[in-house]
Motif scaffolding. Sequence first.
Motif, PDB file in Angstrom:
ATOM      1  N   ASN A  60       0.815  -1.213   0.000  1.00  0.00           N
ATOM      2  CA  ASN A  60       0.000   0.000   0.000  1.00  0.00           C
ATOM      3  C   ASN A  60       0.849   1.264   0.000  1.00  0.00           C
ATOM      4  O   ASN A  60       0.507   2.238  -0.665  1.00  0.00           O
ATOM      5  CB  ASN A  60      -0.935   0.010   1.204  1.00  0.00           C
ATOM      6  N   ALA A  61       1.941   1.253   0.734  1.00  0.00           N
ATOM      7  CA  ALA A  61       2.785   2.443   0.802  1.00  0.00           C
ATOM      8  C   ALA A  61       3.369   2.758  -0.573  1.00  0.00           C
ATOM      9  O   ALA A  61       3.453   3.924  -0.973  1.00  0.00           O
ATOM     10  CB  ALA A  61       3.897   2.244   1.828  1.00  0.00           C
ATOM     11  N   ARG A  62       3.756   1.725  -1.295  1.00  0.00           N
ATOM     12  CA  ARG A  62       4.317   1.949  -2.633  1.00  0.00           C
ATOM     13  C   ARG A  62       3.251   2.485  -3.574  1.00  0.00           C
ATOM     14  O   ARG A  62       3.503   3.384  -4.361  1.00  0.00           O
ATOM     15  CB  ARG A  62       4.917   0.652  -3.176  1.00  0.00           C
ATOM     16  N   ILE A  63       2.048   1.933  -3.505  1.00  0.00           N
ATOM     17  CA  ILE A  63       0.953   2.417  -4.345  1.00  0.00           C
ATOM     18  C   ILE A  63       0.639   3.870  -4.013  1.00  0.00           C
ATOM     19  O   ILE A  63       0.448   4.697  -4.905  1.00  0.00           O
ATOM     20  CB  ILE A  63      -0.283   1.516  -4.167  1.00  0.00           C
ATOM     21  N   ASP A  64       0.599   4.195  -2.735  1.00  0.00           N
ATOM     22  CA  ASP A  64       0.335   5.564  -2.313  1.00  0.00           C
ATOM     23  C   ASP A  64       1.422   6.506  -2.825  1.00  0.00           C
ATOM     24  O   ASP A  64       1.130   7.601  -3.320  1.00  0.00           O
ATOM     25  CB  ASP A  64       0.237   5.618  -0.792  1.00  0.00           C
ATOM     26  N   GLU A  65       2.673   6.081  -2.724  1.00  0.00           N
ATOM     27  CA  GLU A  65       3.788   6.906  -3.189  1.00  0.00           C
ATOM     28  C   GLU A  65       3.712   7.154  -4.702  1.00  0.00           C
ATOM     29  O   GLU A  65       3.892   8.284  -5.165  1.00  0.00           O
ATOM     30  CB  GLU A  65       5.113   6.217  -2.853  1.00  0.00           C
ATOM     31  N   ILE A  66       3.404   6.128  -5.456  1.00  0.00           N
ATOM     32  CA  ILE A  66       3.284   6.281  -6.916  1.00  0.00           C
ATOM     33  C   ILE A  66       2.109   7.196  -7.252  1.00  0.00           C
ATOM     34  O   ILE A  66       2.214   8.060  -8.126  1.00  0.00           O
ATOM     35  CB  ILE A  66       3.128   4.902  -7.592  1.00  0.00           C
ATOM     36  N   ALA A  67       0.991   7.022  -6.543  1.00  0.00           N
ATOM     37  CA  ALA A  67      -0.177   7.856  -6.801  1.00  0.00           C
ATOM     38  C   ALA A  67       0.126   9.324  -6.523  1.00  0.00           C
ATOM     39  O   ALA A  67      -0.270  10.207  -7.282  1.00  0.00           O
ATOM     40  CB  ALA A  67      -1.354   7.382  -5.960  1.00  0.00           C
ATOM     41  N   ARG A  68       0.837   9.596  -5.457  1.00  0.00           N
ATOM     42  CA  ARG A  68       1.136  10.988  -5.107  1.00  0.00           C
ATOM     43  C   ARG A  68       2.189  11.612  -6.013  1.00  0.00           C
ATOM     44  O   ARG A  68       2.014  12.724  -6.503  1.00  0.00           O
ATOM     45  CB  ARG A  68       1.602  11.079  -3.653  1.00  0.00           C
ATOM     46  N   HIS A  69       3.283  10.905  -6.228  1.00  0.00           N
ATOM     47  CA  HIS A  69       4.400  11.512  -6.961  1.00  0.00           C
ATOM     48  C   HIS A  69       4.279  11.385  -8.469  1.00  0.00           C
ATOM     49  O   HIS A  69       4.416  12.365  -9.189  1.00  0.00           O
ATOM     50  CB  HIS A  69       5.724  10.906  -6.486  1.00  0.00           C
ATOM     51  N   ASP A  70       4.016  10.185  -8.963  1.00  0.00           N
ATOM     52  CA  ASP A  70       3.993   9.978 -10.410  1.00  0.00           C
ATOM     53  C   ASP A  70       2.696  10.477 -11.049  1.00  0.00           C
ATOM     54  O   ASP A  70       2.714  11.053 -12.138  1.00  0.00           O
ATOM     55  CB  ASP A  70       4.186   8.497 -10.749  1.00  0.00           C
ATOM     56  N   LEU A  71       1.573  10.258 -10.372  1.00  0.00           N
ATOM     57  CA  LEU A  71       0.275  10.624 -10.944  1.00  0.00           C
ATOM     58  C   LEU A  71      -0.246  11.959 -10.439  1.00  0.00           C
ATOM     59  O   LEU A  71      -1.238  12.469 -10.945  1.00  0.00           O
ATOM     60  CB  LEU A  71      -0.753   9.523 -10.660  1.00  0.00           C
ATOM     61  N   GLY A  72       0.394  12.516  -9.419  1.00  0.00           N
ATOM     62  CA  GLY A  72      -0.023  13.814  -8.883  1.00  0.00           C
ATOM     63  C   GLY A  72      -1.371  13.770  -8.179  1.00  0.00           C
ATOM     64  O   GLY A  72      -2.079  14.780  -8.143  1.00  0.00           O
ATOM     65  N   MET A  73      -1.739  12.629  -7.620  1.00  0.00           N
ATOM     66  CA  MET A  73      -3.027  12.503  -6.944  1.00  0.00           C
ATOM     67  C   MET A  73      -2.928  13.033  -5.518  1.00  0.00           C
ATOM     68  O   MET A  73      -1.866  13.015  -4.908  1.00  0.00           O
ATOM     69  CB  MET A  73      -3.475  11.044  -6.939  1.00  0.00           C
ATOM     70  N   LEU A  74      -4.060  13.517  -4.997  1.00  0.00           N
ATOM     71  CA  LEU A  74      -4.125  14.040  -3.635  1.00  0.00           C
ATOM     72  C   LEU A  74      -5.151  13.240  -2.848  1.00  0.00           C
ATOM     73  O   LEU A  74      -6.107  12.711  -3.424  1.00  0.00           O
ATOM     74  CB  LEU A  74      -4.552  15.513  -3.659  1.00  0.00           C
ATOM     75  N   PRO A  75      -4.996  13.182  -1.516  1.00  0.00           N
ATOM     76  CA  PRO A  75      -6.019  12.480  -0.729  1.00  0.00           C
ATOM     77  C   PRO A  75      -7.336  13.254  -0.753  1.00  0.00           C
ATOM     78  O   PRO A  75      -7.356  14.474  -0.925  1.00  0.00           O
ATOM     79  CB  PRO A  75      -5.410  12.424   0.669  1.00  0.00           C
TER      80      PRO A  75
END
Length: 102
Positions: A60-75
């Motif tokens: 989950n941490a890796r998925i969260d990191e990719i979502a935030r940094h690579d895809l620019g997603m926000l919570p």
Amino acid sequence: MGRLSIVFAILLMLSAISLVTARYQSRQLFVASERQGAQARELDTDWRRLQLERAELVRNARIDEIARHDLGMLPASPDRTLYLKGDFAPVPAPRASNGGQP
């Protein structure tokens, strides 16, 4: 007696050739078996490595990191959330300043 000796000599030679052939085939099968065993151990090692890699990728941490940094997603936050009623029309989010009442 001479013919009997010749027949036994021929049978002895055939038996010896058969024994040599059987031993040769046995050695060939042993070598093939060892190669297959080595390949099985190598595949098992690869399988374990792939299992570890897969476990790392689905963390989950890796998925969260990719979502935030690579895809620019926000919570999700309450001010950016749209609430839907039964008719699926967007309803604005409740404001925190009015005590949480809609």
